[in-house]
Design an enzyme around this catalytic site. Sequence first.
Site, PDB file in Angstrom:
ATOM      1  N   THR A   1      -0.060   5.530  -9.073  1.00 41.79           N
ATOM      2  CA  THR A   1       0.753   4.423  -8.576  1.00 41.79           C
ATOM      3  C   THR A   1       1.730   4.017  -9.664  1.00 41.79           C
ATOM      4  O   THR A   1       1.325   3.584 -10.747  1.00 41.79           O
ATOM      5  CB  THR A   1      -0.136   3.233  -8.198  1.00 41.79           C
TER       6      THR A   1
ATOM      7  N   LYS B   1       3.366   3.271  -1.236  1.00 37.75           N
ATOM      8  CA  LYS B   1       2.134   2.953  -1.959  1.00 37.75           C
ATOM      9  C   LYS B   1       2.224   1.572  -2.599  1.00 37.75           C
ATOM     10  O   LYS B   1       1.238   0.828  -2.648  1.00 37.75           O
ATOM     11  CB  LYS B   1       1.855   4.014  -3.025  1.00 37.75           C
TER      12      LYS B   1
ATOM     13  N   LYS C   1      -2.183  -3.936 -13.335  1.00 39.27           N
ATOM     14  CA  LYS C   1      -1.085  -2.965 -13.409  1.00 39.27           C
ATOM     15  C   LYS C   1      -0.314  -2.878 -12.097  1.00 39.27           C
ATOM     16  O   LYS C   1       0.922  -2.988 -12.073  1.00 39.27           O
ATOM     17  CB  LYS C   1      -1.628  -1.577 -13.768  1.00 39.27           C
TER      18      LYS C   1
END
Length: 311
Positions: A104, A180, A248
């Site tokens: 990702t 995503k 993150k």
Amino acid sequence: MTAAAAPSSCTLGVIGLGSMGLGAARSALRRGLATWGCDPQPAARAAFEQAGGHAVQHPSELAPHCDAVLVLVVNAAQTEAVLFGEHGLVHGLRRGAVVIASATVDPALPPQWEARLAERGILLIDGPVSGGAKKAAEGQMTVMASGSDAAFAAADAALQAIAGKVYRLGDRAGIGSTVKMVNQHLAGVHIATACEAMALGIKAGADPRQLYEVICNSAGMSWMFENRVPHILDGDYTPLSAVNIFVKDLGIVLDAARALKFPLPLAAAAHQLYLATAAMGLGGEDDSAVVKYYAGLAGLDLPAPAAKAAP
């Protein structure tokens, strides 16, 4: 696009033999693909070799053997090192080979990687995945993929071997990572909301297990609620997906939205909850540990781990 049995003419490399990468690599072996694995950790390499695969320490070591390489590492920095570093794939992959980049990352990065790889005749699928360790082990991950027709043709056997669903989202890198990013926005908010809701119920005196059962059969249920709350009920915060992952990932979401001048108040609030939980020293625990932040604020007694049976 739903995956079927994969042909065996493709040799696959899997870089990053963590919970998802190891599962994907084992699934590829079961479906008939010659498969190489790569991980810096000796224990991870040994686990894959026990399953019948070839394991190496550096990406450049598997590159000459592979037609397709799945990169399942943690973040953009690791992906760039795998691709272009001292021991990177570019030092061994043949022209016409394809890389499936599945971390990702900021959607602005895959187009840059695509252009740099194209200079060497290497193709790229921007292919983030979802489904966790369980779906990876079953060869049933969902892949959110974008790339050229040539890249999809080169990656077809590999994608069939690791995925239950492959969504072909566009003809250029970056679109897969955009989708995503949206998924992670929702996942992060849903987990934080599930933790907040359970803490509220416990504070108000509801039985946690009854509360869970009722919500799972009511309109307030989400997949993340159903999946993560059992970790709270069992007092088991073994990290299947850690708090730091959403520090993150929601950071990526917020950075991208800032560049678009697009407000995301819910994602921002959820990000602060993950940051606060990490600041408590819990960043390495399962993401459901956000409930401990609320427990600390309100003085809640959360369910304790089940007592281990005596030997």
